[in-house]
Design a protein around this motif. Structure first.
Motif, PDB file in Angstrom:
ATOM      1  N   TYR A  74      83.432  41.370  47.627  1.00  0.00           N
ATOM      2  CA  TYR A  74      82.362  41.304  46.674  1.00  0.00           C
ATOM      3  C   TYR A  74      81.436  41.999  46.950  1.00  0.00           C
ATOM      4  O   TYR A  74      81.065  42.254  48.463  1.00  0.00           O
ATOM      5  N   SER A 126      84.631  36.478  43.559  1.00  0.00           N
ATOM      6  CA  SER A 126      83.573  35.439  44.234  1.00  0.00           C
ATOM      7  C   SER A 126      82.819  36.047  45.157  1.00  0.00           C
ATOM      8  O   SER A 126      83.491  37.026  46.056  1.00  0.00           O
ATOM      9  N   THR A 127      81.865  35.692  45.874  1.00  0.00           N
ATOM     10  CA  THR A 127      81.063  36.142  46.821  1.00  0.00           C
ATOM     11  C   THR A 127      81.922  35.898  48.294  1.00  0.00           C
ATOM     12  O   THR A 127      81.787  36.452  49.348  1.00  0.00           O
ATOM     13  N   SER A 128      82.748  34.949  48.188  1.00  0.00           N
ATOM     14  CA  SER A 128      83.447  34.351  49.565  1.00  0.00           C
ATOM     15  C   SER A 128      84.675  35.191  49.701  1.00  0.00           C
ATOM     16  O   SER A 128      85.140  35.643  50.785  1.00  0.00           O
ATOM     17  N   SER A 129      85.339  35.503  48.611  1.00  0.00           N
ATOM     18  CA  SER A 129      86.804  35.887  48.730  1.00  0.00           C
ATOM     19  C   SER A 129      87.117  37.188  47.763  1.00  0.00           C
ATOM     20  O   SER A 129      88.255  37.736  47.699  1.00  0.00           O
ATOM     21  N   TYR A 153      83.967  22.291  43.327  1.00  0.00           N
ATOM     22  CA  TYR A 153      82.785  23.074  43.199  1.00  0.00           C
ATOM     23  C   TYR A 153      82.507  23.673  42.073  1.00  0.00           C
ATOM     24  O   TYR A 153      81.313  23.924  41.514  1.00  0.00           O
TER      25      TYR A 153
END
Length: 225
Positions: free
Chosen positions: A122, A200-203, A214
Protein backbone atom coordinates in the motif's frame (compact mmCIF):
# COMPACT_ATOMS: atom_id res chain seq x y z
CA UNK A 1 -88.87 -118.53 -38.04
CA UNK A 2 -91.35 -115.78 -37.34
CA UNK A 3 -89.90 -115.42 -33.86
CA UNK A 4 -86.39 -114.96 -35.27
CA UNK A 5 -87.56 -112.25 -37.66
CA UNK A 6 -89.24 -110.44 -34.77
CA UNK A 7 -85.98 -110.30 -32.81
CA UNK A 8 -84.10 -109.06 -35.86
CA UNK A 9 -86.62 -106.26 -36.41
CA UNK A 10 -86.26 -105.07 -32.81
CA UNK A 11 -82.43 -104.96 -33.11
CA UNK A 12 -82.60 -102.98 -36.36
CA UNK A 13 -84.98 -100.49 -34.74
CA UNK A 14 -82.61 -99.94 -31.80
CA UNK A 15 -79.64 -99.35 -34.15
CA UNK A 16 -81.62 -96.81 -36.16
CA UNK A 17 -82.52 -94.91 -33.01
CA UNK A 18 -78.87 -94.90 -31.87
CA UNK A 19 -77.63 -93.51 -35.19
CA UNK A 20 -80.21 -90.73 -35.23
CA UNK A 21 -79.30 -89.83 -31.64
CA UNK A 22 -75.56 -89.54 -32.49
CA UNK A 23 -76.29 -87.40 -35.53
CA UNK A 24 -78.41 -85.04 -33.42
CA UNK A 25 -75.71 -84.81 -30.76
CA UNK A 26 -72.99 -84.09 -33.33
CA UNK A 27 -75.11 -81.43 -34.99
CA UNK A 28 -75.71 -79.71 -31.67
CA UNK A 29 -72.04 -79.74 -30.85
CA UNK A 30 -70.97 -78.05 -34.06
CA UNK A 31 -73.29 -75.09 -33.44
CA UNK A 32 -71.42 -74.05 -30.27
CA UNK A 33 -69.03 -71.04 -30.44
CA UNK A 34 -65.34 -71.89 -30.34
CA UNK A 35 -63.67 -71.39 -26.95
CA UNK A 36 -61.02 -68.61 -26.98
CA UNK A 37 -57.64 -69.99 -26.02
CA UNK A 38 -55.15 -67.98 -23.91
CA UNK A 39 -52.53 -65.89 -25.65
CA UNK A 40 -49.33 -67.68 -26.41
CA UNK A 41 -45.80 -66.23 -26.67
CA UNK A 42 -43.52 -67.21 -29.48
CA UNK A 43 -39.73 -67.21 -29.49
CA UNK A 44 -39.62 -63.58 -30.53
CA UNK A 45 -41.26 -62.54 -27.22
CA UNK A 46 -44.43 -61.40 -29.02
CA UNK A 47 -47.95 -62.26 -27.92
CA UNK A 48 -50.24 -63.63 -30.67
CA UNK A 49 -54.02 -63.87 -30.27
CA UNK A 50 -56.44 -66.10 -32.21
CA UNK A 51 -57.65 -63.23 -34.36
CA UNK A 52 -54.14 -62.69 -35.75
CA UNK A 53 -53.33 -59.48 -33.82
CA UNK A 54 -49.83 -59.41 -32.36
CA UNK A 55 -48.32 -57.01 -29.82
CA UNK A 56 -45.03 -56.72 -28.02
CA UNK A 57 -44.88 -57.84 -24.42
CA UNK A 58 -43.21 -54.54 -23.43
CA UNK A 59 -45.11 -52.18 -25.70
CA UNK A 60 -46.40 -49.96 -22.88
CA UNK A 61 -42.95 -49.26 -21.54
CA UNK A 62 -41.12 -48.76 -24.82
CA UNK A 63 -40.21 -45.31 -26.13
CA UNK A 64 -39.80 -44.87 -29.87
CA UNK A 65 -36.17 -44.47 -30.99
CA UNK A 66 -34.92 -44.32 -27.38
CA UNK A 67 -31.17 -44.60 -27.04
CA UNK A 68 -30.03 -44.98 -23.40
CA UNK A 69 -26.49 -43.95 -24.36
CA UNK A 70 -27.62 -40.67 -25.97
CA UNK A 71 -26.74 -38.40 -23.02
CA UNK A 72 -24.15 -35.64 -22.81
CA UNK A 73 -22.84 -36.66 -19.37
CA UNK A 74 -22.84 -40.10 -17.80
CA UNK A 75 -25.37 -40.68 -15.02
CA UNK A 76 -22.43 -41.24 -12.66
CA UNK A 77 -20.81 -37.87 -13.45
CA UNK A 78 -22.46 -34.58 -12.52
CA UNK A 79 -21.95 -31.41 -14.54
CA UNK A 80 -20.00 -30.01 -11.60
CA UNK A 81 -17.57 -32.91 -11.53
CA UNK A 82 -17.25 -32.78 -15.33
CA UNK A 83 -16.19 -29.11 -15.09
CA UNK A 84 -13.93 -29.97 -12.17
CA UNK A 85 -11.92 -32.35 -14.34
CA UNK A 86 -11.11 -29.49 -16.73
CA UNK A 87 -10.44 -26.86 -14.03
CA UNK A 88 -7.14 -24.98 -14.04
CA UNK A 89 -4.77 -24.28 -11.17
CA UNK A 90 -5.91 -20.67 -10.71
CA UNK A 91 -9.50 -21.88 -10.26
CA UNK A 92 -8.48 -24.28 -7.49
CA UNK A 93 -6.42 -21.55 -5.84
CA UNK A 94 -9.16 -18.92 -5.71
CA UNK A 95 -11.94 -21.42 -5.01
CA UNK A 96 -10.07 -22.26 -1.83
CA UNK A 97 -9.51 -18.60 -0.95
CA UNK A 98 -13.18 -17.71 -1.55
CA UNK A 99 -14.49 -20.96 -0.06
CA UNK A 100 -16.65 -21.70 -3.13
CA UNK A 101 -16.92 -24.56 -5.64
CA UNK A 102 -14.14 -24.69 -8.23
CA UNK A 103 -16.62 -24.61 -11.11
CA UNK A 104 -17.99 -21.28 -9.78
CA UNK A 105 -14.67 -19.49 -10.31
CA UNK A 106 -14.97 -18.55 -13.98
CA UNK A 107 -13.68 -15.02 -14.61
CA UNK A 108 -10.12 -15.78 -15.66
CA UNK A 109 -9.33 -12.18 -16.61
CA UNK A 110 -10.38 -10.94 -13.17
CA UNK A 111 -8.43 -13.53 -11.20
CA UNK A 112 -5.38 -13.24 -13.41
CA UNK A 113 -5.33 -9.51 -12.65
CA UNK A 114 -5.69 -10.16 -8.91
CA UNK A 115 -2.93 -12.77 -9.11
CA UNK A 116 -0.57 -10.29 -10.78
CA UNK A 117 -1.22 -7.59 -8.19
CA UNK A 118 -1.60 -9.73 -5.08
CA UNK A 119 0.70 -8.58 -2.29
CA UNK A 120 1.51 -5.21 -3.92
CA UNK A 121 2.26 -2.88 -0.96
CA UNK A 122 0.00 0.00 0.00
CA UNK A 123 1.13 3.51 -0.82
CA UNK A 124 -1.13 6.53 -0.57
CA UNK A 125 -1.64 8.04 -4.02
CA UNK A 126 0.27 5.14 -5.65
CA UNK A 127 -0.82 3.54 -8.92
CA UNK A 128 2.02 1.13 -9.75
CA UNK A 129 3.31 -2.29 -8.74
CA UNK A 130 5.72 -0.64 -6.36
CA UNK A 131 2.80 0.72 -4.34
CA UNK A 132 -0.91 1.47 -4.75
CA UNK A 133 -3.77 2.75 -2.61
CA UNK A 134 -7.34 1.43 -2.42
CA UNK A 135 -8.95 3.72 -4.99
CA UNK A 136 -5.97 3.40 -7.33
CA UNK A 137 -6.29 -0.38 -7.23
CA UNK A 138 -10.07 -0.30 -7.80
CA UNK A 139 -9.76 2.10 -10.74
CA UNK A 140 -6.97 0.07 -12.35
CA UNK A 141 -8.82 -3.23 -11.96
CA UNK A 142 -12.19 -1.94 -13.18
CA UNK A 143 -10.63 -0.23 -16.19
CA UNK A 144 -8.49 -3.25 -17.14
CA UNK A 145 -10.91 -6.11 -16.47
CA UNK A 146 -14.31 -4.48 -17.06
CA UNK A 147 -13.25 -1.74 -19.53
CA UNK A 148 -14.69 1.14 -17.48
CA UNK A 149 -13.23 4.64 -17.58
CA UNK A 150 -13.22 4.93 -13.80
CA UNK A 151 -11.37 7.55 -11.75
CA UNK A 152 -11.54 9.30 -8.41
CA UNK A 153 -10.97 8.43 -4.77
CA UNK A 154 -13.25 6.26 -2.61
CA UNK A 155 -15.54 9.20 -1.78
CA UNK A 156 -15.89 10.12 -5.46
CA UNK A 157 -16.64 6.50 -6.42
CA UNK A 158 -19.33 6.29 -3.74
CA UNK A 159 -21.24 9.10 -5.44
CA UNK A 160 -21.15 7.33 -8.83
CA UNK A 161 -22.72 4.00 -7.90
CA UNK A 162 -26.21 2.64 -7.37
CA UNK A 163 -26.37 1.73 -3.68
CA UNK A 164 -26.74 -1.94 -2.71
CA UNK A 165 -27.01 -3.92 0.49
CA UNK A 166 -24.58 -6.75 1.20
CA UNK A 167 -27.10 -9.45 0.23
CA UNK A 168 -27.50 -7.95 -3.28
CA UNK A 169 -23.81 -7.81 -4.18
CA UNK A 170 -22.41 -9.59 -7.24
CA UNK A 171 -18.95 -10.03 -8.71
CA UNK A 172 -17.57 -6.66 -9.82
CA UNK A 173 -19.66 -4.51 -7.46
CA UNK A 174 -17.88 -2.03 -5.20
CA UNK A 175 -17.84 -2.19 -1.41
CA UNK A 176 -17.29 0.94 0.74
CA UNK A 177 -16.17 1.52 4.32
CA UNK A 178 -16.23 4.42 6.78
CA UNK A 179 -13.06 3.86 8.74
CA UNK A 180 -12.26 7.49 9.54
CA UNK A 181 -15.13 9.37 11.17
CA UNK A 182 -18.29 9.41 9.01
CA UNK A 183 -16.86 9.81 5.54
CA UNK A 184 -16.15 7.05 3.02
CA UNK A 185 -12.45 6.30 3.34
CA UNK A 186 -11.91 2.85 1.83
CA UNK A 187 -13.13 0.89 -1.22
CA UNK A 188 -12.76 -2.63 -2.59
CA UNK A 189 -14.25 -4.92 -5.24
CA UNK A 190 -16.70 -7.69 -4.36
CA UNK A 191 -15.93 -11.22 -5.55
CA UNK A 192 -18.10 -14.00 -4.12
CA UNK A 193 -19.29 -15.44 -0.81
CA UNK A 194 -18.77 -12.14 1.09
CA UNK A 195 -15.16 -11.94 -0.08
CA UNK A 196 -13.69 -8.78 -1.63
CA UNK A 197 -10.30 -7.73 -2.99
CA UNK A 198 -8.71 -4.43 -1.99
CA UNK A 199 -5.48 -2.65 -1.20
CA UNK A 200 -5.25 -2.60 2.58
CA UNK A 201 -2.92 -0.32 4.50
CA UNK A 202 -1.55 -3.24 6.51
CA UNK A 203 -0.96 -5.96 3.91
CA UNK A 204 -1.36 -4.32 0.52
CA UNK A 205 -3.48 -6.01 -2.15
CA UNK A 206 -5.34 -8.94 -0.56
CA UNK A 207 -8.70 -10.68 -0.22
CA UNK A 208 -10.76 -10.10 2.92
CA UNK A 209 -14.17 -11.13 4.25
CA UNK A 210 -17.08 -8.77 4.93
CA UNK A 211 -18.02 -10.96 7.92
CA UNK A 212 -14.73 -10.27 9.67
CA UNK A 213 -15.45 -8.11 12.76
CA UNK A 214 -13.26 -5.24 11.57
CA UNK A 215 -14.82 -4.93 8.10
CA UNK A 216 -18.30 -5.64 9.38
CA UNK A 217 -17.92 -2.75 11.85
CA UNK A 218 -17.00 -0.19 9.18
CA UNK A 219 -18.99 -1.49 6.20
CA UNK A 220 -20.96 1.40 4.64
CA UNK A 221 -22.66 -0.51 1.82
CA UNK A 222 -22.14 -1.67 -1.72
CA UNK A 223 -22.59 -0.05 -5.09
CA UNK A 224 -22.93 -0.96 -8.76
CA UNK A 225 -21.65 1.11 -11.64
Amino acid sequence: MIKVKGHLFVKLSICALSLSSCASLKKGTTNKKPVTTPATADKGNRITFIDGIATSRHSKNTTTNYNPKDVSISKNITRGSANLENAQSWQFKYAQMLDVAVEDVLNQKLYSFIDDWYGTPYRLGGKTRSGIDCSGFVNTLMNTVFQLGLSGNSTDLFTQVKRLSARDLHEGDLVFFRIHKKRISHVGIYLENDKFVHASTSSGVMISDLKEPYWKKYFAGGGRL
